[in-house]
Design a protein around this motif. Structure first.
Motif, PDB file in Angstrom:
ATOM      1  N   TRP A  98       0.855  -1.228   0.105  1.00  0.00           N
ATOM      2  CA  TRP A  98       0.075  -0.032  -0.119  1.00  0.00           C
ATOM      3  C   TRP A  98       0.957   1.311   0.074  1.00  0.00           C
ATOM      4  CZ3 TRP A  98      -4.814   0.083  -1.434  1.00  0.00           C
ATOM      5  CH2 TRP A  98      -5.513   1.273  -1.583  1.00  0.00           C
ATOM      6  N   PRO A  99       0.609   2.263  -0.778  1.00  0.00           N
ATOM      7  CA  PRO A  99      -0.619   2.638  -1.614  1.00  0.00           C
ATOM      8  C   PRO A  99      -0.470   1.616  -3.040  1.00  0.00           C
ATOM      9  CG  PRO A  99       0.844   4.347  -1.811  1.00  0.00           C
ATOM     10  CD  PRO A  99       1.540   3.462  -0.716  1.00  0.00           C
ATOM     11  N   ALA A 100      -1.746   1.460  -3.360  1.00  0.00           N
ATOM     12  CA  ALA A 100      -1.687   0.676  -4.711  1.00  0.00           C
ATOM     13  C   ALA A 100      -1.141   1.295  -5.854  1.00  0.00           C
ATOM     14  CB  ALA A 100      -3.140   0.257  -4.857  1.00  0.00           C
ATOM     15  N   SER A 101      -0.434   0.586  -6.709  1.00  0.00           N
ATOM     16  CA  SER A 101       0.318   0.858  -7.678  1.00  0.00           C
ATOM     17  C   SER A 101      -0.914   1.361  -8.961  1.00  0.00           C
ATOM     18  CB  SER A 101       1.268   0.249  -8.268  1.00  0.00           C
ATOM     19  OG  SER A 101       1.959  -0.411  -7.316  1.00  0.00           O
ATOM     20  N   LEU A 102      -1.534   0.450  -9.150  1.00  0.00           N
ATOM     21  CA  LEU A 102      -2.648   0.762 -10.239  1.00  0.00           C
ATOM     22  C   LEU A 102      -4.016  -0.095 -10.128  1.00  0.00           C
ATOM     23  CD1 LEU A 102      -2.821   1.747 -13.258  1.00  0.00           C
ATOM     24  CD2 LEU A 102      -1.398  -0.729 -13.877  1.00  0.00           C
TER      25      LEU A 102
END
Ligand code: MSP
Length: 511
Positions: free
Chosen positions: A255-259
């Motif tokens: 986290w944070p999500a990449s995509l």
């Protein structure tokens, strides 16, 4: 250099009917990036799953005569099977009816309540069950006495009920600032502009609970309310990383999500509501939301309610899974909408897979097996035409990483298939079969470079057509660890001495 970790997600699917080509498209698109990043030596986590709460699912279950959970058990399984049929490489499959998800949604709700972003009031307005979305008066049109959303064309109904609200109106300026600071948060650029223009008109507070049905996650300490299905569903991206345990490795690593890969119809939820919820809860928003276009059949979005569905499973059983994956990724423009048809699918299989890449592999493998006992040793320096092919290949591979950094998969595939075309042309021009008697060393050099080209093309196409390219890479005896993109930085893949195994036909031509 340590490579960034990469967390990629598909939308979690409503299990309210059988999977269709739109679902397949979103999933394959995400899978290609997951595989590509793994091949580029990133640590990857790839998530998909099913979105099982809300009125839409409750109604579908009633129609099927099943309890909602029983209904979801049945249909979620169909989507789980789809991940195998599409050959997805997902690391997890989340269902929003799982305990881990309830825990995560409860925690997020509590954080929003604590930060003062939630209040109790009454919702009066339009709601579309099939979109699970609220619409403003200016987003509604009337046709034959019925009301529809102008945005999606879905029917809407009037709703008046007690509801908790999220103070989205407070987030208008902060979101705009967030978009300006994070230029690539929403891609493609056309979608970014769409979102910014919408937010600029000012956001209204958002109803985040419902009281007129029961199928959902209950609001903590107020069981009369179920949490709005989009707040519930979006949180899946956190639940899969064991949120709220922020100290566990999955959360720490990913986290944070990449995509987040999504279709343009659900952009508002991901690009407006989601970062607003997260910012309000003190959680970092994802790095990117990519909103792809729709797959059309004729001029219309392909969807169950429109009855114009091309069934991905039938196509896979007739043509093959790599064939479907390649066609969708190459021919449907990722930014805008794209029509698909069986005719185009067949043309694409023939021209790119059978006649181009497949033919390149087949002609070289069978020649080397039949004439060189499966072994090639390179002894000479590169000739002028060898160097020319190498230079042209480098030109085409130079921008591949940049294209993929912005999800420009169409350009990526075009470049790679062009390398295959150039290699076939090089072989036609060099005619190695004529050199067997007079200059075997030169012949071996040509075949060696051809095999090196095949290795490169296969690694580059591997995220898109994993089954066929793995057969080729296996037959080239390239070990799994070496099937990465380090050759883009100038290295060779093959040693001077190459031993190959036989290769069966990869793609049958469709007549
Ligand atoms: N459940 C929500 C997503 C929640 S994510 C927190 C949902 N599910 S869906 O099953 O309706 O759609 C899943 C994905 O498929 C969405 O990204 C949607 O855009 C995509 N597609 C559905 N039909 C489509 C086409 N005809 N073409 C391309 N993609 C479309 O939305």
């Amino acid at each position: 250099m340590k490579k960034n970790n990469f967390y990629i997600t598909t939308p979690i699917y409503y299990p309210s009917g059988n999977p269709h080509m739109g679902h397949a498209y979103s999933s394959i698109f995400a899978d290609v990036f997951a595989r590509y990043m793994r091949n580029d030596n990133h640590k990857v986590y790839f998530l998909t799953g099913t979105d099982e709460h809300g009125l839409k699912i409750q109604k579908a279950a009633e129609k099927d005569g099943l309890e909602p959970l029983k209904y979801c058990d049945k249909l979620s399984k169909v989507f789980m099977d789809l991940t195998n049929q599409l050959n997805l490489s997902n690391d997890d499959f989340i269902r929003t009816t799982e305990k881990r998800h309830y825990k995560s949604v409860n925690d997020l709700w509590n954080r929003l309540e604590k930060s003062g972003d939630i209040y109790l009031s009454k919702y009066k307005g339009w709601y579309s069950v099939s979109d699970e979305a609220y619409y403003n008066e200016d987003e509604i049109i009337e046709k034959n006495g019925k009301k529809f959303s102008t945005f999606s064309g879905s029917p809407v109904e009037w709703v008046e009920e007690e509801s908790f609200f999220f103070k989205l109106s407070n987030w208008t300026d902060k979101l705009l600032e967030f978009y300006y600071k994070n230029k690539n948060f929403i891609l493609p650029v056309s979608r970014r502009n769409e979102v910014i223009n919408f937010v600029k008109t000012g956001l209204k507070d958002l109803s985040i609970s419902r009281t007129s049905f029961t199928w959902g996650i209950k609001v903590p300490n107020n069981a009369k309310h179920v949490i709005y299905v989009w707040l519930d569903a979006l949180t899946n991206y956190l639940s899969a990383l064991n949120f709220p345990d922020e100290k566990n490795n999955l959360y720490k690593d990913f986290w944070p999500a990449s995509l987040h890969i999504i279709g343009k119809d659900i952009l508002r939820f991901h690009a407006i509501y989601w970062p607003a919820f997260l910012l309000a809860a003190g959680i970092q928003p994802p790095k990117r939301v990519f909103g792809h276009g729709w797959i059309l059949s004729g001029d219309e979005k392909m969807s169950k309610s429109k009855g114009n569905i091309l069934n991905p499973i039938e196509i896979i059983s007739t043509y093959g899974v790599d064939q479907l994956r390649y066609y969708l990724m190459k021919e449907v423009s990722h930014g805008s909408d794209g029509s698909i048809s069986l005719k185009n699918l067949e043309n694409c299989i023939n021209s790119d897979l059978a006649n181009n890449y497949g033919n390149l592999c087949q002609r070289i493998f069978s020649f080397v097996s039949n004439n060189c006992n499966g072994t090639i040793i390179k002894t000479l320096k590169e000739s002028k035409s060898d160097l020319n092919l190498i230079k042209e290949t480098q030109k085409l591979t130079k921008n591949l990483r940049t294209e993929m950094d912005t999800q420009n998969l169409n350009n990526y595939i075009k470049s790679v298939i062009n390398i295959s075309f150039l290699t076939n042309k090089y072989i036609n021009d060099e005619e190695p079969w004529k050199l067997k008697k007079e200059n075997i060393e030169k012949m071996n050099n040509i075949l060696h470079l051809s095999l090196e080209q095949i290795a490169k093309i296969s690694i580059l196409l591997n995220p898109i057509i994993p089954l066929s390219t793995s057969k080729v890479l296996d037959a080239l005896n390239i070990d799994k660890k070496s099937r990465n993109l380090s050759f883009l930085d100038g290295e060779n893949i093959l040693s001077k001495n190459v031993k190959i195994n036989n290769l069966k036909i990869l793609f049958k031509k469709i007549i």
